[in-house]
Design a protein around this motif. Structure first.
Motif, PDB file in Angstrom:
ATOM      1  N   LYS A 113      16.305   7.250  25.825  1.00 25.74           N
ATOM      2  CA  LYS A 113      16.159   7.023  24.408  1.00 25.74           C
ATOM      3  C   LYS A 113      14.981   6.069  24.165  1.00 25.74           C
ATOM      4  O   LYS A 113      14.001   6.622  23.208  1.00 25.74           O
ATOM      5  N   GLU A 114      14.562   5.328  25.125  1.00 26.32           N
ATOM      6  CA  GLU A 114      13.418   4.441  25.020  1.00 26.32           C
ATOM      7  C   GLU A 114      12.125   5.362  24.855  1.00 26.32           C
ATOM      8  O   GLU A 114      11.264   5.208  24.259  1.00 26.32           O
ATOM      9  N   ARG A 115      12.096   6.400  26.021  1.00 28.70           N
ATOM     10  CA  ARG A 115      10.855   7.311  26.222  1.00 28.70           C
ATOM     11  C   ARG A 115      10.795   8.118  24.893  1.00 28.70           C
ATOM     12  O   ARG A 115       9.739   8.383  24.479  1.00 28.70           O
ATOM     13  N   LEU A 116      12.003   8.416  24.388  1.00 31.45           N
ATOM     14  CA  LEU A 116      11.703   9.300  23.088  1.00 31.45           C
ATOM     15  C   LEU A 116      11.428   8.347  22.109  1.00 31.45           C
ATOM     16  O   LEU A 116      10.640   9.231  21.210  1.00 31.45           O
ATOM     17  N   LEU A 117      11.823   7.321  21.947  1.00 29.69           N
ATOM     18  CA  LEU A 117      11.199   6.315  20.801  1.00 29.69           C
ATOM     19  C   LEU A 117       9.610   6.164  20.850  1.00 29.69           C
ATOM     20  O   LEU A 117       9.080   6.174  19.935  1.00 29.69           O
ATOM     21  N   GLU A 118       9.281   6.065  22.182  1.00 28.13           N
ATOM     22  CA  GLU A 118       7.884   5.870  22.331  1.00 28.13           C
ATOM     23  C   GLU A 118       6.985   6.890  22.046  1.00 28.13           C
ATOM     24  O   GLU A 118       5.886   7.112  21.306  1.00 28.13           O
ATOM     25  N   GLN A 119       7.735   8.302  22.018  1.00 27.26           N
ATOM     26  CA  GLN A 119       7.079   9.350  21.705  1.00 27.26           C
ATOM     27  C   GLN A 119       6.970   9.691  20.130  1.00 27.26           C
ATOM     28  O   GLN A 119       6.014  10.030  19.987  1.00 27.26           O
ATOM     29  N   LEU A 120       8.000   8.958  19.382  1.00 25.48           N
ATOM     30  CA  LEU A 120       7.849   9.085  18.175  1.00 25.48           C
ATOM     31  C   LEU A 120       6.879   8.330  17.543  1.00 25.48           C
ATOM     32  O   LEU A 120       6.306   8.429  16.458  1.00 25.48           O
ATOM     33  N   GLU A 121       6.537   7.135  18.181  1.00 22.72           N
ATOM     34  CA  GLU A 121       5.521   6.177  17.677  1.00 22.72           C
ATOM     35  C   GLU A 121       4.168   6.713  17.883  1.00 22.72           C
ATOM     36  O   GLU A 121       3.295   6.370  17.411  1.00 22.72           O
ATOM     37  N   SER A 122       4.107   7.814  18.935  1.00 26.54           N
ATOM     38  CA  SER A 122       2.733   8.389  18.937  1.00 26.54           C
ATOM     39  C   SER A 122       2.366   9.625  17.843  1.00 26.54           C
ATOM     40  O   SER A 122       1.156  10.025  18.031  1.00 26.54           O
ATOM     41  N   ASP A 123       3.233   9.409  16.604  1.00 24.35           N
ATOM     42  CA  ASP A 123       2.874  10.285  15.809  1.00 24.35           C
ATOM     43  C   ASP A 123       2.733  11.923  15.995  1.00 24.35           C
ATOM     44  O   ASP A 123       1.680  12.456  16.171  1.00 24.35           O
ATOM     45  N   PRO A 124       3.915  12.238  16.576  1.00 22.29           N
ATOM     46  CA  PRO A 124       4.020  13.940  16.861  1.00 22.29           C
ATOM     47  C   PRO A 124       4.009  14.705  15.681  1.00 22.29           C
ATOM     48  O   PRO A 124       4.325  14.192  14.494  1.00 22.29           O
ATOM     49  N   GLY A 125       3.696  15.915  16.002  1.00 22.55           N
ATOM     50  CA  GLY A 125       3.587  16.917  15.069  1.00 22.55           C
ATOM     51  C   GLY A 125       5.359  17.168  14.473  1.00 22.55           C
ATOM     52  O   GLY A 125       6.353  16.800  14.967  1.00 22.55           O
ATOM     53  N   PRO A 126       5.294  17.965  13.250  1.00 23.81           N
ATOM     54  CA  PRO A 126       6.639  17.908  12.653  1.00 23.81           C
ATOM     55  C   PRO A 126       7.769  18.676  13.630  1.00 23.81           C
ATOM     56  O   PRO A 126       8.790  18.369  13.688  1.00 23.81           O
TER      57      PRO A 126
END
Length: 55
Positions: free
Chosen positions: A11-24
């Motif tokens: 979950k923590e890794r996924l939240l970090e990915q969300l913070e990196s402004d992924p595409g839609p």
């Protein structure tokens, strides 16, 4: 490492990915995976998973 610890780490890794402004499309997939993790956590640790998502 326990199942709960593994889920929380993922979950923590996924939240970090969300913070990196992924595409839609990537954002949608991350949010889907986070929802699955939340469901698993709520089944493993009733009552505790909901409080861990508060930001």
């Amino acid at each position: 490492m326990s199942t709960v610890a593994k889920l929380l780490a993922r979950k923590e890794r996924l939240l970090e990915q969300l913070e990196s402004d992924p595409g839609p499309n990537e954002r949608q997939e991350i949010e889907r995976l986070l929802a699955q993790i939340e469901t698993a956590l709520s089944l493993l640790v009733p009552g505790d998973a909901a409080t861990s998502t508060d930001e």
